[in-house]
Design a protein around this motif. Structure first.
Motif, PDB file in Angstrom:
ATOM      1  N   LYS A  71       4.589   0.524 -15.687  1.00  0.00           N
ATOM      2  CA  LYS A  71       5.329  -0.442 -14.877  1.00  0.00           C
ATOM      3  C   LYS A  71       4.608  -0.808 -13.587  1.00  0.00           C
ATOM      4  O   LYS A  71       5.098  -1.627 -12.820  1.00  0.00           O
ATOM      5  N   LEU A  72       3.440  -0.174 -13.344  1.00  0.00           N
ATOM      6  CA  LEU A  72       2.699  -0.424 -12.108  1.00  0.00           C
ATOM      7  C   LEU A  72       1.251  -0.794 -12.398  1.00  0.00           C
ATOM      8  O   LEU A  72       0.678  -0.378 -13.398  1.00  0.00           O
ATOM      9  N   ILE A  73       0.698  -1.528 -11.438  1.00  0.00           N
ATOM     10  CA  ILE A  73      -0.736  -1.769 -11.368  1.00  0.00           C
ATOM     11  C   ILE A  73      -1.176  -1.174 -10.037  1.00  0.00           C
ATOM     12  O   ILE A  73      -0.581  -1.482  -9.005  1.00  0.00           O
ATOM     13  N   VAL A  74      -2.172  -0.318 -10.067  1.00  0.00           N
ATOM     14  CA  VAL A  74      -2.658   0.325  -8.850  1.00  0.00           C
ATOM     15  C   VAL A  74      -4.124  -0.029  -8.665  1.00  0.00           C
ATOM     16  O   VAL A  74      -4.922   0.120  -9.591  1.00  0.00           O
ATOM     17  N   GLU A  75      -4.455  -0.515  -7.467  1.00  0.00           N
ATOM     18  CA  GLU A  75      -5.833  -0.885  -7.139  1.00  0.00           C
ATOM     19  C   GLU A  75      -6.258  -0.130  -5.889  1.00  0.00           C
ATOM     20  O   GLU A  75      -5.458   0.041  -4.966  1.00  0.00           O
ATOM     21  N   GLU A  76      -7.520   0.288  -5.866  1.00  0.00           N
ATOM     22  CA  GLU A  76      -8.050   0.906  -4.651  1.00  0.00           C
ATOM     23  C   GLU A  76      -8.284  -0.174  -3.618  1.00  0.00           C
ATOM     24  O   GLU A  76      -8.803  -1.247  -3.927  1.00  0.00           O
ATOM     25  N   THR A 120       0.858  -1.186   0.000  1.00  0.00           N
ATOM     26  CA  THR A 120       0.000   0.000   0.000  1.00  0.00           C
ATOM     27  C   THR A 120       0.895   1.237   0.000  1.00  0.00           C
ATOM     28  O   THR A 120       2.098   1.160   0.280  1.00  0.00           O
ATOM     29  N   THR A 121       0.310   2.370  -0.323  1.00  0.00           N
ATOM     30  CA  THR A 121       1.098   3.601  -0.314  1.00  0.00           C
ATOM     31  C   THR A 121       1.617   3.898   1.099  1.00  0.00           C
ATOM     32  O   THR A 121       2.737   4.377   1.253  1.00  0.00           O
ATOM     33  N   LYS A 122       0.844   3.552   2.101  1.00  0.00           N
ATOM     34  CA  LYS A 122       1.287   3.755   3.483  1.00  0.00           C
ATOM     35  C   LYS A 122       2.518   2.881   3.776  1.00  0.00           C
ATOM     36  O   LYS A 122       3.483   3.343   4.379  1.00  0.00           O
ATOM     37  N   GLU A 123       2.472   1.630   3.331  1.00  0.00           N
ATOM     38  CA  GLU A 123       3.609   0.727   3.535  1.00  0.00           C
ATOM     39  C   GLU A 123       4.831   1.205   2.752  1.00  0.00           C
ATOM     40  O   GLU A 123       5.950   1.151   3.259  1.00  0.00           O
ATOM     41  N   LEU A 124       4.606   1.687   1.531  1.00  0.00           N
ATOM     42  CA  LEU A 124       5.719   2.200   0.729  1.00  0.00           C
ATOM     43  C   LEU A 124       6.404   3.373   1.418  1.00  0.00           C
ATOM     44  O   LEU A 124       7.627   3.445   1.456  1.00  0.00           O
ATOM     45  N   ALA A 153      -9.216   2.645   2.190  1.00  0.00           N
ATOM     46  CA  ALA A 153      -8.846   4.058   2.177  1.00  0.00           C
ATOM     47  C   ALA A 153      -7.429   4.280   1.645  1.00  0.00           C
ATOM     48  O   ALA A 153      -6.839   5.328   1.855  1.00  0.00           O
ATOM     49  N   ASP A 154      -6.878   3.282   0.954  1.00  0.00           N
ATOM     50  CA  ASP A 154      -5.492   3.361   0.483  1.00  0.00           C
ATOM     51  C   ASP A 154      -5.414   2.808  -0.931  1.00  0.00           C
ATOM     52  O   ASP A 154      -6.408   2.374  -1.499  1.00  0.00           O
ATOM     53  N   LEU A 155      -4.236   2.835  -1.506  1.00  0.00           N
ATOM     54  CA  LEU A 155      -3.987   2.257  -2.815  1.00  0.00           C
ATOM     55  C   LEU A 155      -3.002   1.107  -2.661  1.00  0.00           C
ATOM     56  O   LEU A 155      -2.019   1.217  -1.929  1.00  0.00           O
ATOM     57  N   LEU A 156      -3.260   0.006  -3.361  1.00  0.00           N
ATOM     58  CA  LEU A 156      -2.338  -1.122  -3.402  1.00  0.00           C
ATOM     59  C   LEU A 156      -1.563  -1.005  -4.699  1.00  0.00           C
ATOM     60  O   LEU A 156      -2.149  -0.901  -5.779  1.00  0.00           O
ATOM     61  N   VAL A 157      -0.240  -1.010  -4.596  1.00  0.00           N
ATOM     62  CA  VAL A 157       0.633  -0.806  -5.744  1.00  0.00           C
ATOM     63  C   VAL A 157       1.422  -2.082  -5.993  1.00  0.00           C
ATOM     64  O   VAL A 157       2.033  -2.628  -5.067  1.00  0.00           O
ATOM     65  N   LYS A 158       1.396  -2.555  -7.257  1.00  0.00           N
ATOM     66  CA  LYS A 158       2.121  -3.766  -7.660  1.00  0.00           C
ATOM     67  C   LYS A 158       2.905  -3.467  -8.928  1.00  0.00           C
ATOM     68  O   LYS A 158       2.515  -2.615  -9.709  1.00  0.00           O
ATOM     69  N   LEU A 159       3.968  -4.243  -9.133  1.00  0.00           N
ATOM     70  CA  LEU A 159       4.677  -4.138 -10.399  1.00  0.00           C
ATOM     71  C   LEU A 159       3.870  -4.813 -11.492  1.00  0.00           C
ATOM     72  O   LEU A 159       3.246  -5.854 -11.254  1.00  0.00           O
ATOM     73  N   ALA A 160       3.873  -4.232 -12.661  1.00  0.00           N
ATOM     74  CA  ALA A 160       3.130  -4.808 -13.799  1.00  0.00           C
ATOM     75  C   ALA A 160       3.901  -5.960 -14.401  1.00  0.00           C
ATOM     76  O   ALA A 160       5.065  -6.084 -14.304  1.00  0.00           O
TER      77      ALA A 160
END
Length: 67
Positions: free
Chosen positions: A52-57, A24-28, A60-67
């Motif tokens: 290069k990223l996949i972003v999912e809601e 998540t953006t908080k974890e990042l 209350a945060d965003l989950l960010v993964k490498l594509a």
């Protein structure tokens, strides 16, 4: 100057996400020790622009993964 900062942060984000199922953006922010949302989102935008990223809601945060 912001372009250089965005590129540097993008590299840090990519390295942090490499080998994970996503953060998540908080974890990042915690992993990268970034205090500024602006710096984080500059780096995320750089990587998103390069597809290069996949972003999912996620709640209350965003989950960010490498594509």
């Amino acid at each position: 100057m912001l372009k250089e900062k965005a590129g540097e942060t993008a590299g840090l984000i990519w390295n942090a996400l490499n080998g994970t199922d996503g953060l998540t953006t908080k974890e990042l922010k915690k992993v990268l020790k970034i205090r500024s949302d602006k710096d984080l989102y500059l780096g995320l935008g750089w990587l998103l622009r390069e597809d290069k990223l996949i972003v999912e809601e996620q709640e209350a945060d965003l989950l960010v993964k490498l594509a």
